[in-house]
Design a protein around this motif. Structure first.
Motif, PDB file in Angstrom:
ATOM      1  N   ILE A  15       0.837  -1.196   0.000  1.00 24.64           N
ATOM      2  CA  ILE A  15       0.000   0.000   0.000  1.00 24.64           C
ATOM      3  C   ILE A  15       0.876   1.252   0.000  1.00 24.64           C
ATOM      4  O   ILE A  15       0.613   2.213  -0.701  1.00 24.64           O
ATOM      5  N   TRP A  16       1.936   1.224   0.774  1.00 28.26           N
ATOM      6  CA  TRP A  16       2.850   2.363   0.819  1.00 28.26           C
ATOM      7  C   TRP A  16       3.426   2.652  -0.570  1.00 28.26           C
ATOM      8  O   TRP A  16       3.536   3.801  -0.990  1.00 28.26           O
ATOM      9  N   ASN A  17       3.791   1.610  -1.274  1.00 34.11           N
ATOM     10  CA  ASN A  17       4.446   1.777  -2.573  1.00 34.11           C
ATOM     11  C   ASN A  17       3.479   1.989  -3.730  1.00 34.11           C
ATOM     12  O   ASN A  17       3.912   2.195  -4.859  1.00 34.11           O
ATOM     13  N   ASP A  18       2.199   1.920  -3.449  1.00 34.46           N
ATOM     14  CA  ASP A  18       1.225   1.976  -4.533  1.00 34.46           C
ATOM     15  C   ASP A  18       1.269   3.314  -5.270  1.00 34.46           C
ATOM     16  O   ASP A  18       1.512   4.359  -4.684  1.00 34.46           O
ATOM     17  N   PHE A  19       0.991   3.242  -6.560  1.00 37.28           N
ATOM     18  CA  PHE A  19       1.041   4.440  -7.389  1.00 37.28           C
ATOM     19  C   PHE A  19      -0.233   4.609  -8.226  1.00 37.28           C
ATOM     20  O   PHE A  19      -0.755   5.705  -8.360  1.00 37.28           O
ATOM     21  N   LEU A  20      -0.722   3.500  -8.769  1.00 41.68           N
ATOM     22  CA  LEU A  20      -1.821   3.577  -9.734  1.00 41.68           C
ATOM     23  C   LEU A  20      -3.104   4.148  -9.132  1.00 41.68           C
ATOM     24  O   LEU A  20      -3.725   5.031  -9.711  1.00 41.68           O
ATOM     25  N   TRP A  21      -3.516   3.646  -7.959  1.00 43.28           N
ATOM     26  CA  TRP A  21      -4.803   4.081  -7.406  1.00 43.28           C
ATOM     27  C   TRP A  21      -4.824   5.564  -7.076  1.00 43.28           C
ATOM     28  O   TRP A  21      -5.755   6.258  -7.479  1.00 43.28           O
TER      29      TRP A  21
ATOM     30  N   THR B  24      -0.621  10.796  -2.190  1.00 40.43           N
ATOM     31  CA  THR B  24       0.199   9.943  -1.336  1.00 40.43           C
ATOM     32  C   THR B  24       1.651  10.066  -1.787  1.00 40.43           C
ATOM     33  O   THR B  24       1.941  10.706  -2.796  1.00 40.43           O
ATOM     34  N   ILE B  25       2.549   9.435  -1.046  1.00 40.04           N
ATOM     35  CA  ILE B  25       3.963   9.742  -1.201  1.00 40.04           C
ATOM     36  C   ILE B  25       4.513   9.410  -2.591  1.00 40.04           C
ATOM     37  O   ILE B  25       5.289  10.186  -3.153  1.00 40.04           O
ATOM     38  N   MET B  26       4.121   8.276  -3.179  1.00 37.13           N
ATOM     39  CA  MET B  26       4.713   7.915  -4.468  1.00 37.13           C
ATOM     40  C   MET B  26       4.256   8.849  -5.583  1.00 37.13           C
ATOM     41  O   MET B  26       5.027   9.220  -6.457  1.00 37.13           O
TER      42      MET B  26
ATOM     43  N   SER C 195       9.533   0.789  -4.047  1.00 40.34           N
ATOM     44  CA  SER C 195       8.396   0.951  -4.949  1.00 40.34           C
ATOM     45  C   SER C 195       8.898   1.037  -6.383  1.00 40.34           C
ATOM     46  O   SER C 195      10.037   1.414  -6.639  1.00 40.34           O
ATOM     47  N   ALA C 196       8.013   0.673  -7.312  1.00 41.78           N
ATOM     48  CA  ALA C 196       8.376   0.724  -8.726  1.00 41.78           C
ATOM     49  C   ALA C 196       8.771   2.143  -9.128  1.00 41.78           C
ATOM     50  O   ALA C 196       9.608   2.338 -10.014  1.00 41.78           O
ATOM     51  N   ILE C 197       8.177   3.123  -8.455  1.00 41.40           N
ATOM     52  CA  ILE C 197       8.486   4.521  -8.766  1.00 41.40           C
ATOM     53  C   ILE C 197       9.942   4.821  -8.431  1.00 41.40           C
ATOM     54  O   ILE C 197      10.677   5.420  -9.220  1.00 41.40           O
ATOM     55  N   VAL C 198      10.379   4.387  -7.241  1.00 41.47           N
ATOM     56  CA  VAL C 198      11.761   4.640  -6.832  1.00 41.47           C
ATOM     57  C   VAL C 198      12.723   3.839  -7.707  1.00 41.47           C
ATOM     58  O   VAL C 198      13.753   4.357  -8.156  1.00 41.47           O
ATOM     59  N   VAL C 199      12.370   2.593  -7.981  1.00 40.54           N
ATOM     60  CA  VAL C 199      13.221   1.771  -8.851  1.00 40.54           C
ATOM     61  C   VAL C 199      13.356   2.438 -10.219  1.00 40.54           C
ATOM     62  O   VAL C 199      14.456   2.550 -10.768  1.00 40.54           O
ATOM     63  N   GLY C 200      12.241   2.926 -10.742  1.00 42.95           N
ATOM     64  CA  GLY C 200      12.272   3.600 -12.035  1.00 42.95           C
ATOM     65  C   GLY C 200      13.185   4.806 -12.011  1.00 42.95           C
ATOM     66  O   GLY C 200      14.000   5.009 -12.908  1.00 42.95           O
ATOM     67  N   GLN C 201      13.068   5.593 -10.939  1.00 39.30           N
ATOM     68  CA  GLN C 201      13.901   6.791 -10.824  1.00 39.30           C
ATOM     69  C   GLN C 201      15.383   6.435 -10.781  1.00 39.30           C
ATOM     70  O   GLN C 201      16.207   7.064 -11.450  1.00 39.30           O
ATOM     71  N   ILE C 202      15.718   5.407 -10.016  1.00 40.25           N
ATOM     72  CA  ILE C 202      17.115   4.978  -9.926  1.00 40.25           C
ATOM     73  C   ILE C 202      17.652   4.635 -11.315  1.00 40.25           C
ATOM     74  O   ILE C 202      18.746   5.047 -11.704  1.00 40.25           O
ATOM     75  N   TRP C 203      16.829   3.879 -12.063  1.00 40.28           N
ATOM     76  CA  TRP C 203      17.331   3.414 -13.373  1.00 40.28           C
ATOM     77  C   TRP C 203      17.298   4.493 -14.433  1.00 40.28           C
ATOM     78  O   TRP C 203      18.065   4.433 -15.388  1.00 40.28           O
TER      79      TRP C 203
ATOM     80  N   ASP D 282       3.543   0.862 -13.440  1.00 39.23           N
ATOM     81  CA  ASP D 282       4.193   1.913 -12.647  1.00 39.23           C
ATOM     82  C   ASP D 282       5.572   2.273 -13.173  1.00 39.23           C
ATOM     83  O   ASP D 282       5.899   3.433 -13.399  1.00 39.23           O
ATOM     84  N   ILE D 283       6.389   1.241 -13.368  1.00 37.70           N
ATOM     85  CA  ILE D 283       7.784   1.481 -13.724  1.00 37.70           C
ATOM     86  C   ILE D 283       7.889   2.068 -15.141  1.00 37.70           C
ATOM     87  O   ILE D 283       8.750   2.905 -15.427  1.00 37.70           O
ATOM     88  N   LEU D 284       6.955   1.657 -16.013  1.00 35.82           N
ATOM     89  CA  LEU D 284       6.905   2.227 -17.369  1.00 35.82           C
ATOM     90  C   LEU D 284       6.492   3.686 -17.307  1.00 35.82           C
ATOM     91  O   LEU D 284       7.049   4.535 -17.990  1.00 35.82           O
ATOM     92  N   TYR D 285       5.485   3.931 -16.478  1.00 34.82           N
ATOM     93  CA  TYR D 285       4.953   5.285 -16.350  1.00 34.82           C
ATOM     94  C   TYR D 285       6.062   6.258 -15.983  1.00 34.82           C
ATOM     95  O   TYR D 285       6.183   7.335 -16.541  1.00 34.82           O
ATOM     96  N   ILE D 286       6.898   5.847 -15.032  1.00 30.09           N
ATOM     97  CA  ILE D 286       7.935   6.749 -14.538  1.00 30.09           C
ATOM     98  C   ILE D 286       9.134   6.797 -15.481  1.00 30.09           C
ATOM     99  O   ILE D 286       9.766   7.827 -15.652  1.00 30.09           O
ATOM    100  N   MET D 287       9.456   5.685 -16.161  1.00 31.90           N
ATOM    101  CA  MET D 287      10.674   5.677 -16.980  1.00 31.90           C
ATOM    102  C   MET D 287      10.456   6.200 -18.394  1.00 31.90           C
ATOM    103  O   MET D 287      11.295   6.926 -18.917  1.00 31.90           O
TER     104      MET D 287
END
Lengths: 284, 312
Positions: free
Chosen positions: A214-220, A232-234, B132-140, B248-253
């Motif tokens: 839930i913390w890492n979620d982005f889509l919702w 939210t944070i992400m 999170s996929a967002i952070v992983v995406g940012q790193i890459w 997620d990871i596509l969205y960010i990268m």
């Protein structure tokens, strides 16, 4: 020289040393990306632009973290994420306890099929229910609040929570339940006084998994929230990265801070985390 | 009535299976009501609605919309953008089966040989999964950055010439760059599943093979790998299913770009529905996505059953 009588495995073999070195190299390669963020967070934008990102810093440079902490939006993002993650985690686990208990201890005709149908829910991409959910929450007038996020995380958590709780409750001996029932206990008492207390490890597994997801979620939040006060944070991270578009150091500090809660959980509850991942994967 | 007698009577009553069964039914309803209601309202009902909207031209705002029959589907299936997204999803699936699964298997085999510090290594390889996929995406994104990214700097250092290829901005490489980043995160997961599979292999088997004179390679190839079949089925199924979720990871990268070159079905569905507000059309994509996933789950469960039959 080793005598032929000696056990083969006792003889010197270059294998363990080779494996060890191999693993060390792989581990360093694997850590490099994460380490890069840490380095970036401790560098000024000028240094990074000058190609200094991957060098070891000589002084402790904390301006990036100061910048992040001074940003009022960051506090809101963190607070919002907690406000979603905590009820979302508790809610989904509660659902899993209720349903899992029935599937484990009170099976009925067709209950296996129902169980399978619920569990298969965790395999589907969320995209397939995105549009109707958007419409439902719009009709309820709760778009751009935290409610849709909490509700969706509870609902989407039901498959994995039901799966793990059923599997765990199944290991509680039936004789225990029957004895309690004969003594006059009802099902609710069996659940709360016997089944749940012995299932604490399963609850820990689920709590770490659900909170992290839930913390890492982005889509919702991307779909259901619009205003900055509800992010939210992400989602906030992506937004702020736009704001600090070339301030890579600040972006690094932000990414680190946004990952801190899940990193802490990972460090302390790693065993539960890994168990949950394998249990969910293998039994699914 | 005396107390012991009363107790005996209630006990006998409880043992009466008719009463027991009725009580059980009540408890089943009480306990299942809320979870089933939540699941039905927020998962099953929306899913059915996706089917419904896929036959309409709803735009997301207006209350009115028309039924267009199968028009959305015929449009989707003949659009170049859909074929493009479907092919990319397929590329992603194949890469997902090959890269993180093989890497995870390799790591699991190395770690299984009672090496010193195995737990530390496990944690290191597993760490990315909690990001999170967002952070992983940012790193890459940083690693693939043309001017000061780690990859180009390493290539420059090795070749001796400045190298500034923009990995994420070129249609030919964008999706593969994202897949590499994604594999980095997923490897730990397949490693853990293979490790769980390895602990289930009785040590006697490999020892017997060793006494019989099998080399380390032969033991791995002929004894260990065949016994890892159940774990392999799980890892492959997970990779395939997760590749359908790639968003997620596509969205960010890359955001699906450049020129839709890294679009997947999940990404395409999002863009059509929430960027272009073609909700009916987007629903048709999600229905197709649902049917693909359903087919894969069906195959997966059948494979699992087969595996069970072999090993039982």
């Amino acid at each position: 020289m080793t005598s032929p009588a000696m056990k083969k495995s006792r003889a010197f073999s270059p294998w363990p040393a080779a494996v060890f070195i191999c693993l060390v190299v792989l581990a360093l390669l694997f850590l490099a990306p994460t380490f890069g963020v840490l380095l970036a967070a401790m560098k000024s934008t000028g240094d990074i632009a000058a190609g200094q990102l991957w060098s070891i810093p000589t002084t402790l440079f904390l301006d990036n973290f100061r910048e992040v902490l001074a940003n009022p939006s960051v506090k809101i993002y963190f607070l919002n994420t907690f406000l979603v993650a905590v009820p979302g985690t508790f809610g989904s686990i509660l659902m899993g306890i209720l349903a899992g208990y029935v599937f484990a201890k009170l099976p009925f005709r067709g209950s296996n099929l129902l169980f399978l149908a619920i569990v298969s829910g965790m395999f589907f991409p969320p995209q397939i229910i995105l549009i109707p959910l958007f419409r439902i929450f719009n009709a309820l007038g709760i778009l751009d609040t935290l409610w849709p996020l909490i509700i969706v995380h509870i609902a989407m958590g039901i498959p994995i929570c039901t799966l793990l709780m059923r599997n765990f409750f199944a290991t509680v001996p039936n004789a225990l339940r029957e004895a309690a029932i004969l003594e006059g206990a009802n099902e609710w008492q069996v659940l709360t006084r016997i089944a749940i207390p012995v299932s604490l490890p399963a609850l820990a597994v689920l709590a770490t998994l659900q909170f992290t997801w839930i913390w890492n979620d982005f889509l919702w939040p991307l779909i259901f929230t619009q205003s900055d006060e509800k992010r939210t944070i992400m989602l906030g991270l992506v937004n702020l990265n736009g704001q600090y578009s070339v301030a890579w150091g600040v972006q690094g500090a932000l990414a680190l801070m946004a990952s801190l809660p899940t990193l802490i959980i990972f460090l302390f509850f790693q065993r539960f985390f890994i168990r949950g991942m394998t249990m969910g994967a293998v039994k699914g | 009535m005396s107390a012991p007698l009363f107790r005996a009577v209630t006990m006998a009553r409880r043992l009466d299976t008719g009463i027991m069964e009725r009580q059980n039914t009540i408890w089943r309803i009480l306990l299942l009501a809320i979870p089933l209601a939540v699941f039905s309202i927020f998962i099953v009902w929306p899913l059915l609605n996706s089917f419904y909207y896929s036959f309409t031209n709803w735009n997301g705002f207006n209350a009115e919309y028309d039924f267009v029959g199968l028009k959305n589907f015929s449009k989707v299936l003949t659009t170049r953008l859909f074929t493009n997204a479907a092919i990319n999803t397929l590329i992603w699936m194949v890469a997902a089966i090959v890269l993180p699964s093989l890497a995870g298997l390799g790591l699991a085999l190395l770690l299984d040989s009672k090496i010193r510090g195995a737990n530390v290594f496990k944690s290191i390889f597993y760490l990315p999964i909690c990001l999170s996929a967002i952070v992983v995406g940012q790193i890459w994104v940083w690693i693939f950055q043309p001017d000061w990214g780690l990859l180009n700097m390493a290539i420059s250092a090795i070749s001796g010439e400045p190298f500034t290829y923009a990995w994420l901005a070129k249609p030919g490489s964008a999706i593969y760059a994202v897949i590499v980043a994604w594999s980095w995160q997923q490897t730990g997961l397949s490693m853990v599943i293979f490790l769980a599979g390895l602990t289930g292999i009785p040590q006697d088997l490999t020892e017997v093979a060793e006494i019989e004179g099998a080399t380390r390679w032969q033991r791995t190839w002929h004894v260990v790998l065949p016994l890892l079949r159940p774990a392999t089925v799980v890892v492959i199924a997970l990779s395939v299913i997760n590749s359908l979720k790639g968003f997620d990871i596509l969205y960010i990268m890359t955001g699906g770009g450049p020129f839709n070159s890294s679009d997947t079905l999940a990404m395409y569905m999002y863009n059509e529905s929430f960027k272009k507000y073609r909700m009916g059309y987007g629903s048709a994509i999600s229905v197709i996505l649902f049917l693909i996933t359903l087919t894969i789950i069906f195959i997966y469960f059948r494979q699992l059953k087969k595996v069970d039959e072999i090993y039982d």
